[in-house]
Design a protein around this motif. Structure first.
Motif, PDB file in Angstrom:
ATOM      1  N   ARG A  25      72.276  47.005  68.638  1.00 14.38           N
ATOM      2  CA  ARG A  25      72.708  48.044  67.704  1.00 14.38           C
ATOM      3  C   ARG A  25      73.954  47.598  66.947  1.00 14.38           C
ATOM      4  N   GLU A  28      73.038  45.326  64.138  1.00 12.69           N
ATOM      5  CA  GLU A  28      72.502  46.065  62.992  1.00 12.69           C
ATOM      6  C   GLU A  28      73.612  46.682  62.155  1.00 12.69           C
ATOM      7  N   ARG A  29      74.637  47.185  62.832  1.00 11.25           N
ATOM      8  CA  ARG A  29      75.705  47.923  62.144  1.00 11.25           C
ATOM      9  C   ARG A  29      76.896  47.065  61.745  1.00 11.25           C
ATOM     10  N   LYS A 164      70.653  60.686  60.353  1.00  5.95           N
ATOM     11  CA  LYS A 164      71.275  59.459  59.841  1.00  5.95           C
ATOM     12  C   LYS A 164      70.680  58.228  60.514  1.00  5.95           C
ATOM     13  N   GLU A 165      70.469  58.316  61.829  1.00  7.17           N
ATOM     14  CA  GLU A 165      69.874  57.214  62.571  1.00  7.17           C
ATOM     15  C   GLU A 165      68.444  56.942  62.095  1.00  7.17           C
ATOM     16  N   SER A 167      67.051  57.712  59.257  1.00  6.63           N
ATOM     17  CA  SER A 167      67.042  57.193  57.894  1.00  6.63           C
ATOM     18  C   SER A 167      67.398  55.708  57.876  1.00  6.63           C
ATOM     19  N   ARG A 168      68.418  55.325  58.635  1.00  7.08           N
ATOM     20  CA  ARG A 168      68.832  53.922  58.702  1.00  7.08           C
ATOM     21  C   ARG A 168      67.707  53.031  59.209  1.00  7.08           C
ATOM     22  N   ARG A 169      66.998  53.518  60.219  1.00  8.20           N
ATOM     23  CA  ARG A 169      65.964  52.709  60.853  1.00  8.20           C
ATOM     24  C   ARG A 169      64.591  52.894  60.215  1.00  8.20           C
ATOM     25  N   ARG A 170      64.528  53.791  59.248  1.00  6.24           N
ATOM     26  CA  ARG A 170      63.268  54.106  58.575  1.00  6.24           C
ATOM     27  C   ARG A 170      62.209  54.553  59.583  1.00  6.24           C
ATOM     28  N   TYR A 218      68.226  62.906  52.527  1.00  8.18           N
ATOM     29  CA  TYR A 218      67.471  61.701  52.875  1.00  8.18           C
ATOM     30  C   TYR A 218      66.061  61.834  52.289  1.00  8.18           C
TER      31      TYR A 218
END
Length: 281
Positions: A25, A28-29, A164-165, A167-170, A218
Motif C-alpha cells: 500500500r 502505491e501511495r 476514496k479507496e 476510486s483510487r483502486r478502480r 467520483y
C-alpha cells in the motif's frame, strides 16, 4: 506532504502478512513507513538490567524486520522504532504521527511484544488515525471495497474513506445497510407486514442519504447498495468475504474499548473476513 504508515511488527507469520500488505500500500501511495516493535514490560522486572536486555531484544527484532521489509523489494523510506512499555499506550502515542496504523491479525503472539488479535480491538479504540487489521486472505478477482452504513457520523467518515479507496483502486464500492425489526419478547405479534415495510423504506432512505454525493465526487466509481435484513456484524462479514477491504467507523477514542469502538466495529475485528480498516470520527 507524503503519507506515513506505521506497521506493527513482532516477527510472527501474521505480522509479516500485515507488513507485506502495508508495504504494498505504501508503494502505491508513495508513503513512508515506520516499523514499530513494542516489548511488553508488564511481566518484566523493573531492574535496569532486565529493561536494558528487553530494549536490546526489541531493537534486534526491529532490525530483523527492517531487513525483511527490504527483502520484499520495498524501495521507499523505512524507519524503525523499538520501545519497552505498555503496548496499547505506546501504539496510541505512535498513532499520533501516522496517517495509517497497520496491525497483523492473530490472537496473542509468541513474543512479549505482540499487540495484535484482541489487542487490535483496543488499539483501534484509542488510536488517533485509521487502523488497518490485516488477516491472511485472498481477495476474489475484481473484489470490491465494502463499507457499513448506519446513518451515524462515524459511518459518514467510513464512507468517505472507503469511496476514496475504491476510486483510487478502480474497484466497486459496496455500501451495506443492515437492519432488523425490533424484537421484544411477547410483542412479536405487533409487527405487521406494513410496519416491516416501513422499516425497509427507512433503510432505503438511509442508504440513499449515506451514499449521496458520491456520483458527483467520483464520476467513474461504481457504487453497489445492499440492504440486508440481518444483524449488522453478520451482514458485513458475509458481504466482505473475499473483498479487497472492509471499512467501518469508530465512535472515537476512549478507555472502554468495546463501548467506544462500537459493537459493530468490535464484532468485525473479531471475525476479520478481509483486511479491515477502522476509521476515526
Amino acid at each position: 506532504m507524503s503519507e506515513k504508515y506505521i506497521i506493527g511488527v513482532d516477527g510472527s507469520e501474521q505480522s509479516r502478512v500485515a507488513l507485506a500488505w502495508g508495504l504494498a500500500r505504501a508503494t502505491e501511495r508513495g508513503a513512508s513507513v515506520e516499523l514499530l516493535h513494542v516489548a511488553d514490560d508488564s511481566f518484566l522486572s523493573e531492574s535496569v538490567a532486565f529493561l536494558s536486555e528487553a530494549q536490546q531484544a526489541s531493537q534486534q527484532m526491529l532490525q530483523t524486520e527492517c531487513e525483511y521489509a527490504k527483502s520484499l523489494g520495498f524501495t521507499g523510506e523505512v524507519s524503525g522504532t523499538a520501545v519497552v512499555g505498555h503496548p496499547i499506550a505506546e501504539v496510541e502515542e505512535a498513532s499520533k504521527r501516522a496517517d495509517l496504523l497497520v496491525l497483523g491479525a492473530h490472537q496473542g503472539g509468541r513474543l512479549a511484544g505482540s499487540f495484535f488479535g484482541t489487542r487490535a480491538v483496543k488499539v483501534a479504540a484509542v488510536a488517533h488515525c485509521p487502523v488497518a487489521v490485516v488477516p491472511e486472505t485472498d481477495p476474489a478477482p475484481n473484489a470490491g471495497i465494502v463499507v457499513g452504513i448506519d446513518g451515524s457520523e462515524a459511518a459518514r467518515h467510513a464512507i468517505a474513506y472507503a469511496a476514496k479507496e475504491a476510486s483510487r483502486r478502480r474497484l466497486p464500492l459496496i455500501a451495506v445497510y443492515a437492519w432488523m425489526p425490533p424484537l421484544t419478547p411477547g410483542l412479536e405479534y405487533l409487527w405487521s407486514e406494513e410496519l416491516v415495510e416501513s422499516q425497509r423504506t427507512a433503510a432505503e432512505e438511509a442508504i440513499a442519504i449515506g451514499t449521496a454525493g458520491l456520483a458527483s465526487e467520483y464520476p467513474d466509481l461504481e457504487v453497489r447498495r445492499e440492504i440486508v435484513q440481518a444483524p449488522p456484524v453478520a451482514a458485513l462479514v458475509q458481504a466482505a468475504e473475499g473483498a479487497e477491504m472492509l471499512v467501518v467507523g469508530s465512535r472515537g477514542r476512549g478507555g472502554i474499548s468495546r463501548l467506544l469502538l462500537g459493537s459493530v466495529s468490535h464484532g468485525v475485528l473479531q471475525a476479520l473476513p478481509c483486511p479491515t480498516v477502522v476509521t476515526r470520527g
